[in-house]
Design an enzyme around this catalytic site. Structure first.
Site, PDB file in Angstrom:
ATOM      1  N   ARG A 277       4.266  60.909 -57.590  1.00 13.49           N
ATOM      2  CA  ARG A 277       4.601  60.957 -59.004  1.00 13.49           C
ATOM      3  C   ARG A 277       5.282  59.637 -59.385  1.00 13.49           C
ATOM      4  O   ARG A 277       6.055  59.076 -58.620  1.00 13.49           O
ATOM      5  CB  ARG A 277       5.541  62.127 -59.286  1.00 13.49           C
ATOM      6  CG  ARG A 277       6.025  62.183 -60.726  1.00 13.49           C
ATOM      7  CD  ARG A 277       6.833  63.427 -60.995  1.00 13.49           C
ATOM      8  NE  ARG A 277       7.427  63.379 -62.319  1.00 13.49           N
ATOM      9  CZ  ARG A 277       7.794  64.453 -63.002  1.00 13.49           C
ATOM     10  NH1 ARG A 277       7.629  65.641 -62.485  1.00 13.49           N
ATOM     11  NH2 ARG A 277       8.334  64.329 -64.202  1.00 13.49           N
TER      12      ARG A 277
ATOM     13  N   LYS B  77       8.779  66.884 -70.292  1.00 14.07           N
ATOM     14  CA  LYS B  77       8.441  67.099 -71.697  1.00 14.07           C
ATOM     15  C   LYS B  77       9.477  67.977 -72.397  1.00 14.07           C
ATOM     16  O   LYS B  77       9.727  67.809 -73.590  1.00 14.07           O
ATOM     17  CB  LYS B  77       7.038  67.703 -71.805  1.00 14.07           C
ATOM     18  CG  LYS B  77       5.943  66.680 -71.559  1.00 14.07           C
ATOM     19  CD  LYS B  77       4.559  67.241 -71.788  1.00 14.07           C
ATOM     20  CE  LYS B  77       4.090  68.084 -70.630  1.00 14.07           C
ATOM     21  NZ  LYS B  77       2.684  68.483 -70.755  1.00 14.07           N
TER      22      LYS B  77
ATOM     23  N   GLU C 284      -1.354  69.450 -69.949  1.00 17.02           N
ATOM     24  CA  GLU C 284      -0.975  70.594 -70.775  1.00 17.02           C
ATOM     25  C   GLU C 284      -0.673  70.071 -72.172  1.00 17.02           C
ATOM     26  O   GLU C 284       0.091  69.106 -72.316  1.00 17.02           O
ATOM     27  CB  GLU C 284       0.261  71.288 -70.202  1.00 17.02           C
ATOM     28  CG  GLU C 284       0.707  72.492 -71.013  1.00 17.02           C
ATOM     29  CD  GLU C 284       2.022  73.085 -70.520  1.00 17.02           C
ATOM     30  OE1 GLU C 284       2.480  74.083 -71.099  1.00 17.02           O
ATOM     31  OE2 GLU C 284       2.605  72.531 -69.567  1.00 17.02           O
TER      32      GLU C 284
END
Length: 721
Positions: A440, A450, A220
Site C-alpha cells: 500500500r 476516505k 468503492e
C-alpha cells in the site's frame, strides 16, 4: 586522449540502454556487450584502464563528446543545455499511460523543425528516437496512423538516413513486446546466453498466459480517487500491458450508506485523467441476483448460516474461537430467517449471514466471516429494491470469478484474508482467481482513509474533495502536479511488497523536472511593503519589448515587458540594498542605487538611482525581479499550503483529530505583470525567484485577483517573499 572502451554492461533482466548503443553504432565506436551486472544496476562503461561511468544518459553524453559526428552534443553551450533538457524528458516515453502525451508534446514541437535542437542531428534526436523505437508495437501502430504526422516524419527521416545501422540495432535489441530488450535468440547470438530478459517493472503473475490476462480495478464509490488508489489502477494497467491483457473497471458498490453517483462520476473522471485504458465498466450490484442465489445455495449445502448474535459479542467470539449458538441451526431455520432478511423485517434486521468455515483456524479471517447484512438505506443505482447487501469478503471472490478475472492485484493489507478469499471461492464451486499483492502506498503527513477525508469535507476544513491539500488525484493535480510525474513516481516503486512511508518531496522533484523545462516565466511583487525605485536616467516615456516567456523553450511563447522610469520591487529586496550599490534588474540591466529613504520607524519608503546598462551582471550580488509602475499590472493572490496533520505517521489507534494542523493555507497579496491576464485555469508557470505556481482562478476583471497555487519543488515549501 580518448580512452578505449572495454565493455558496455547492463543487467540481463533490464532493458538495454538503447540510445547508448544507437549513438555508438552511428559514431562507429566498438561497444562489446556484457549482461552480467546484478539486477537494478545502472548501465556502465568500463574502460581499458579500469575507470567506469554509470547511467544511460551519462554514457550517451560521453559517446557524443568523443564521437567524430559534427555537433553531436550541440555546437555551443546553449545547444548542449537544450540537448540535456531532451535527455531529461526522454524517460517519460517509458511511463505507460504518459506515452501518447509525450508523443503529442514532441509532435507539436517538431511542427516546423527538422531536428530537436538547432539544425543538426544530435543525441537529443538519438534519445527520443530510441525511446520510440524501444516501445516496439506501441509506436509502430501509431507510426502507421496519421495521428502524429510531424513525429512520424522526423522518425522516418532519421531511419532513412541511418537505415542499416538503426535496423541492425533494433533487430537485435527491441523485443516483440516492446520493452526494448533483446529477444532470447538474439542474446544467444551475441553472448551465448539463454536467459530471456524482462522489464524491471514486470512481475511474474502466477500461471499467467500472454494474451489471456484479465485484471480489474475495483474502487468503492465512497470518495474520490486518491494517490493510493492511483497506484492500484496504474499497476493493473501496467501489468495488463506487459501480458497483453485487459483491465475492467468495477465499482464495488455494496454499501449504500457511503456511496453516491457523484463519486462514481468523479472516479471515472480520475481514471480517465490517469490514462487508464479499460474494456468495460461494471458494478458489483449488477450481480446481486446471482449472489443472493449463491448465498441460498450455500445455506442449503450447510456452508452458511443465519446468526442473530449481537455484533460486539460476535466479534469477541470470533477472536476467542467460540462457535455461535446459531451455527448448527437447521437448513430450514436458516432459510426461514434468510427470507426475513430479504424482506428487511424487524426479525430480519437482527440477523446476518455467515459462512461456516473454521472457528478454530489460527487465521481469524476464516472464523465464519459475515457474508450478508441488512441495510434498509436505498442504493444509489437500484433504489430500495434490496434490503440486504453482500460484504466485500463475499462479493469480491464471487464477482472476480464470474467476470473471468485471472489475477486480482490487492494491497498487502489484505494478506491475512487471502486464504479466506480462496476458501470462499472453493465453497462456491467457482474457479480459482490468482492473487498478487503489492505494498500500500503511504505518504508522510497524509491521511488516505476516505472516512477521515470525508470528515474534513463535512466539517468545511477544506473546499471539497478536489482541495489542493487533499491526496486525491484531483487535489494534487489542482496543486500543480503533472499526471506524468505521478505515473513515474508510482511505477518507480513497481509491485514491491515492502511497506514504505514515502516522502512527498520525491514526487514533487519528479514534477519539477517535467514542468521546469517548459513552463513560462512571469514576475510578481508582494503587495505588502513594496518599494518604488526611481531611475533618474530612466526612459522619459514607457516603452515595451517582446521577450520570450522561457529563454530555453520557444514553445512557451512571448511576453510584452514594459520599461518605465519608476519600478516596483519587493520589500525584502529593498531591505538588502545598500546606498551606492550596483544591482542587476533582470531582463533589463544594471542600475546603481544612490539613495535609500526610510520613515521614522526605519521602514524603506523609496529608493532612487540611475541605470548603468553598460555594467556587467557578473559583478553584482543582487539580481532582482521588478515590475513597471503602470496601471496595466494585475492583482494576484498567491496561495501556499501545508499538510493537514502535524505528524509524519499516525500510530495504531492514534486519533487524527489530536494532530490536526491549525494552519494549512496562507494567502499573500501581490501584483503581477500584465501578461498574466492571458493565463488559463490549470496553466503552470514560474514566478521568477518565487517558485512554481498553477493558475487556479484566471483573470476575470481588475478587481478580482488571479489566484495562483504554489507548487512544491521537492526541496522546500515555496517561500512567498
Amino acid at each position: 586522449m580518448k580512452m578505449e572502451i572495454r565493455t558496455l554492461s547492463f543487467p540481463a533482466d533490464s532493458p538495454p540502454p538503447l540510445p547508448v548503443i544507437v549513438a555508438a553504432k552511428l559514431a562507429g565506436l566498438a561497444l562489446p556487450i556484457d549482461t552480467s551486472l546484478p539486477p537494478n544496476s545502472a548501465p556502465t562503461l568500463l574502460f581499458s584502464d579500469g575507470l567506469k561511468l554509470h547511467g544511460t544518459y551519462v554514457l550517451l553524453r560521453y559517446i557524443a563528446r568523443v564521437a567524430s559526428l559534427p555537433n553531436f552534443y550541440g555546437q555551443n553551450a546553449y545547444e548542449s543545455g537544450q540537448i540535456d533538457e531532451w535527455l531529461e524528458y526522454a524517460p517519460v516515453f517509458s511511463l505507460g499511460p504518459a506515452f501518447e502525451n509525450a508523443c503529442k508534446h514532441v509532435d507539436d514541437f517538431l511542427q516546423s523543425r527538422t531536428f530537436l535542437v538547432g539544425y543538426c542531428f544530435s543525441i537529443a534526436d538519438v534519445a527520443i528516437w530510441s525511446a520510440l523505437a524501444g516501445s516496439g508495437q506501441r509506436w509502430e501502430s501509431l507510426r502507421k496512423s496519421t495521428k502524429y504526422q510531424n513525429l512520424t516524419r522526423w522518425f522516418n527521416s532519421i531511419l532513412a538516413e541511418y537505415n542499416d545501422a538503426l535496423n541492425e540495432v533494433t533487430a537485435l535489441y527491441v523485443g516483440k513486446r516492446g520493452s526494448g530488450k533483446p529477444t532470447a535468440s538474439k542474446l544467444k547470438e551475441q553472448q551465448g546466453a539463454s536467459n530471456q530478459s524482462k522489464s524491471s517493472y514486470e512481475i511474474d503473475l502466477p500461471e499467467a498466459e500472454v494474451g489471456k490476462v484479465r485484471l480489474r480495478f475495483a474502487p468503492e464509490p465512497s470518495g474520490y480517487l486518491h494517490i493510493g488508489h492511483a497506484k492500484a489502477a496504474l499497476l493493473n494497467q501496467y501489468f495488463a500491458q506487459q501480458y497483453q491483457g485487459v483491465v475492467i473497471v468495477r465499482f464495488d458498490d455494496t454499501n449504500p450508506a457511503k456511496e453516491s453517483n457523484e463519486f462514481v462520476e468523479n472516479l471515472l473522471k480520475d481514471i480517465e485523467t490517469l490514462g487508464i485504458k479499460y474494456v468495460a465498466v461494471t458494478y458489483t450490484s449488477d450481480y446481486f441476483p446471482q449472489m443472493m442465489e449463491m448465498a441460498e445455495n450455500l445455506i442449503r449445502q450447510g456452508k452458511a448460516y443465519i446468526d442473530d448474535t449481537p455484533r460486539e459479542q460476535m466479534q469477541k467470539e470470533r477472536m476467542d474461537g467460540i462457535e455461535s449458538r446459531c451455527r448448527n441451526n437447521s437448513v430450514e431455520e436458516n432459510l426461514k430467517l434468510w427470507k426475513e432478511m430479504i424482506a428487511g423485517s424487524e426479525r430480519g434486521l437482527q440477523c446476518c449471514l455467515r459462512g461456516k468455515l473454521d472457528m478454530q483456524d489460527p487465521n481469524k479471517s476464516l472464523r465464519d466471516p459475515v457474508y450478508y447484512r441488512c441495510n434498509p438505506i436505498p442504493h444509489h443505482r437500484i433504489g430500495s429494491k434490496y434490503k440486504i447487501y453482500p460484504t466485500y469478503d463475499f462479493a469480491c471472490p464471487f464477482v472476480d470469478a464470474i467476470e473471468g478475472i485471472t489475477h486480482a492485484l490487492r494491497s498487502s493489507e489484505y494478506h491475512d484474508r487471502n486464504a479466506q478469499y480462496h476458501r470462499i471461492q472453493m465453497d462456491m464451486g467457482l474457479r480459482k482467481v490468482y492473487l498478487y499483492e503489492f505494498s500500500r502506498l503511504n505518504m508522510v503527513y497524509t491521511l488516505l482513509s476516505k472516512r477521515k477525508l470525508l470528515w474534513f469535507v463535512e466539517k468545511g476544513k477544506v473546499d471539497g474533495w478536489d482541495d489542493a491539500r487533499f491526496p486525491t488525484v484531483q487535489g494534487i493535480i489542482r496543486r500543480g502536479l503533472k499526471v506524468e510525474a505521478l505515473i513515474q513516481f508510482i511505477l518507480e516503486q513497481g509491485a514491491s511488497k515492502n511497506l514504505n512511508l514515502m516522502e512527498w518531496d520525491k514526487l514533487w522533484t519528479i514534477n519539477k523536472k517535467i514542468i521546469d523545462p517548459v513552463c513560462p516565466r512571469h514576475t510578481a511583487v508582494i503587495e505588502e511593503g513594496r518599494v518604488l525605485i526611481t531611475l533618474t536616467n530612466g526612459p522619459e516615456k514607457p516603452f515595451a519589448r517582446i521577450i520570450p516567456r522561457h529563454k530555453k523553450y520557444e514553445g512557451a511563447g512571448d511576453k510584452c515587458t514594459t520599461f518605465t522610469r519608476r519600478i516596483w520591487i519587493d520589500k525584502a529586496d529593498a531591505e538588502s540594498i545598500s546606498a551606492d550599490e550596483e544591482i542587476t534588474l533582470m531582463d533589463w540591466g544594471n542600475a546603481i542605487v544612490k539613495q535609500v529613504e526610510k520613515d521614522h520607524d526605519g521602514n524603506i519608503t523609496q529608493l532612487s538611482g540611475m541605470l548603468h546598462l553598460e555594467g556587467s551582471v557578473k559583478t553584482t550580488k543582487l539580481k532582482l525581479t521588478w515590475l513597471p509602475e503602470t496601471s496595466e499590472l494585475v492583482n494576484l493572490t498567491l496561495v501556499d499550503f501545508d499538510y493537514l496533520i502535524t505528524k509524519k505517521k499516525l500510530e495504531e489507534g492514534e486519533d487524527f483529530l489530536d494532530v490536526l494542523n491549525p494552519c494549512t493555507k496562507r494567502e499573500t497579496a501581490a501584483i503581477g505583470d500584465s501578461n498574466m491576464r492571458n493565463l488559463q485555469r490549470g496553466e503552470v508557470l514560474q514566478l521568477e525567484r518565487k517558485g512554481y505556481f498553477r493558475c487556479d482562478v484566471p483573470f476575470i476583471r481588475p478587481s478580482k485577483p488571479i489566484v495562483l497555487y504554489a507548487i512544491p519543488d521537492g526541496r522546500q515549501q515555496t517561500s512567498l517573499k
